[in-house]
Design a protein around this motif. Sequence first.
Motif, PDB file in Angstrom:
ATOM      1  N   SER A  12       5.574  -5.670   3.439  1.00  0.00           N
ATOM      2  CA  SER A  12       5.080  -6.741   2.734  1.00  0.00           C
ATOM      3  C   SER A  12       5.791  -8.010   3.250  1.00  0.00           C
ATOM      4  O   SER A  12       6.925  -8.046   3.670  1.00  0.00           O
ATOM      5  CB  SER A  12       5.495  -6.576   1.152  1.00  0.00           C
ATOM      6  N   SER A  20      -0.579 -16.408   1.719  1.00  0.00           N
ATOM      7  CA  SER A  20       0.234 -15.771   0.775  1.00  0.00           C
ATOM      8  C   SER A  20       1.168 -14.580   0.828  1.00  0.00           C
ATOM      9  O   SER A  20       1.101 -13.894   2.035  1.00  0.00           O
ATOM     10  CB  SER A  20      -0.979 -15.009   0.005  1.00  0.00           C
ATOM     11  N   ASP A  30       1.510 -12.081  -0.535  1.00  0.00           N
ATOM     12  CA  ASP A  30       0.758 -10.809  -1.004  1.00  0.00           C
ATOM     13  C   ASP A  30       0.333 -10.059   0.447  1.00  0.00           C
ATOM     14  O   ASP A  30      -0.559  -8.990   0.292  1.00  0.00           O
ATOM     15  CB  ASP A  30      -0.604 -11.002  -1.871  1.00  0.00           C
ATOM     16  N   TYR A  45       0.134  -8.372   3.923  1.00  0.00           N
ATOM     17  CA  TYR A  45       0.929  -7.250   4.507  1.00  0.00           C
ATOM     18  C   TYR A  45       0.475  -6.727   5.709  1.00  0.00           C
ATOM     19  O   TYR A  45      -0.550  -7.113   6.008  1.00  0.00           O
ATOM     20  CB  TYR A  45       1.063  -6.296   3.328  1.00  0.00           C
TER      21      TYR A  45
END
Length: 770
Positions: A100, A216, A218, A220
């Motif tokens: 992440s 972002s 978010d 990964y």
Amino acid sequence: MEKGILNERNNAMRKTVHKVISILCCILMFITTQAHTALATADISPISVNTGTENIEDTEEMSSKEEAYEQILESDPYEATKPNTVKPEIPDTTYQNYFSFDSSRVLKGIFSSTSFYFSIPKYWDTRFVYTVIEYNTSKLITEEVPASLTFMVNNTPVYSCNVSYQEGRTQLVYVTIPIELLKEGYNVLEAVSYVRMYDTEGCTEDQSWSSWINISEDSYVYAGYELIEDNNQISFFPYPFVSTVNPTGEGTAILVSDQSDNSEIAAAMYLMAGMSSHTSEENKISVGLYKDAQANKAKNRIVISLTENLPEELRLLLNDEKVSLSDLSNRVMVKRVKDERQNAMLLIVSDQKENLMEAVHMLLDEERLSQEKISTAYVKANSASLAAEAKELNQLIVGNYKIKDLIGSGITYIGPFHHEEILYLPFGKDYVLSSAGKISLKFRYSENLDFNRSLITVYWGDVPIASKKLLKEYAAGDELTFTMPADVVGTSATSIKIAFDLEIRDLFCTMRDDRMPWAYVTEDSVLYLPSKELTKLSFQHFPSPYQIGGTLSDVMLITSDEPDSRELDLLGKVVALCGENTKAYGDLKVIRANEFTEADSNYNIITVGTSTDNHFLKSINDQLYFAYNESGNAFLSNSTLILSDHYAKEIATFQLLKSPFASQRAILAVGGTGEDTLEQAKLLLASKKERAGLKGDCVLLDSDLELKTFEFMIEEDGNNRPSIGEFVKENKQPVVFTVMAIAAMGMLLLAAVLILLRARSHDKKEDKSE
């Protein structure tokens, strides 16, 4: 006539003496000035050896990156493909792993870049890797103002696409990463944005910083892999005991012999501290006696034992492996085998108690561990002290880091406008910046910059702490050295950011044939960031004072007279808390409660259990914030909190105290009223999320794992003047320089005196001859 000749000779000698004295005085003044400067500035440049080849790799890396950036800036964002929003086809793999992003990243202006690091472990047979990038853009990035995102892996471009604003939508792009570009250890994924903002005269620079692309948190990286056969190589440690396949260490047990010698327990606890840094959100590694391994459902076992205490079945196993146990007096054996169930086992065995810890330090030192590409290794006695001394020579002052130590190389910046690189610092939770902190950056940059607008800026976390304008006359070699500002002293940060603004005169959005602007921070640039000694005990500052500079510091574990597996397991979880991210070569010892004497108590103490089983805990009962009652089955109320009878019997306590036995030392007492309450404490310590609730210097934990936190200790004034020993420790180089300077001054003064005496003696002889 002879007399005149003699007078001329005497005058000539006197002139010579005066010249020599004058020269000596100049030399003395220079040495004194240099010594004074060394003390005043506390020179932080580490000793280095110039091999003549140190910049070859850096030059190649910069050249590769420059070529990639030039390729991006020569491209036309109009012609870039649309973002790939379809998940790539991937092969089936047994194992997968997510990396992440730690935070969102913003790419601003016409040309910008950001990097993300992910690791490929040694034991992976990697089959696929791709990244999923979630992003949005500013309204300025439209079809009329085109922009592109290019993704690079280890300085090689792998994919490029155009991007544009879409109202109210978070956009998505999938990028496949070629396996052949990956390397063992850390890999760098870099995102580079290029926005073509222009009018009839060129770039609309007044709007350029209003264009941005936000990646972002978010986003990964996703990888699929199989496991490589490790062939029982020790160099793979801590795999397979803790790994991406088993991130909690579940089923792994660190075991000592049933005789549980103190040296065996100490080695087991230090190893537990080191291995816990590889666990994820939970730490399910257990510590206990060998006889309880099956009862505790241990699958993979690490057994630490003196030769005389080694269980017979393990002796037979080693005999089958043709390993000799006959000569372990001056060394310790480290052996990887598979047990009868084909599970992994690591054996640490020696005749001498002090040698067991030698093996643990080797296993926690990556440089030494990587050399053991065999299943049986023998670690010599005293090798830990030699290795620790070698590390101290390479890092003369605690907290003294070269940039190479942090990222493996120098830092390259290529392309116009603003660039940032983040250096993540290897600090534990105990770290707080000392007022002695200094930074010395050495760097160079291209000569085609607009030097009226180009500069370097350094940030402590996100706080700017220094900047300097770039000058053409220093382009081939510049330096920025400064002490840390007062407002950041006493604070902590996880990173330092070094930013360059590389501005170019008359830069058009379509790059001309001008040479690409660049800057380079050398790998021998130094960050001297010593930690300030904390005077207040608090779980927020933990693991200080039990860990200093990343290693366990003067830690003493006091067990009950006959510790069992339950006690050892709880003690292991407490040590893991104190030794979070610990390194090799710290100091940890174990004694029994009946062995404790105040004469040998200058340690930071940890003890666990109940007052009925642990006599030491009972002996300090009057020091506890919440003391035990006479029978030891309940805690007593105090002036801060009245405990109900029921509650007082069902709680566990975490109490951080000043040691009554030695100044500047602490005692951490984890106590309960019985096995159930101690199990509550262990459950909390095993969970990273739950133990984050430990605050203040005293915590009460009930059966529902609900916490009550208190702060009983009054903070002391930490502005004490350092002792002579502390001063020498923090200023080794200037002190050594000063001593050398004083010695040189003495020798030169002695030489001057001898010359004067000889001249005077010569004058007397001449007078007598007359």
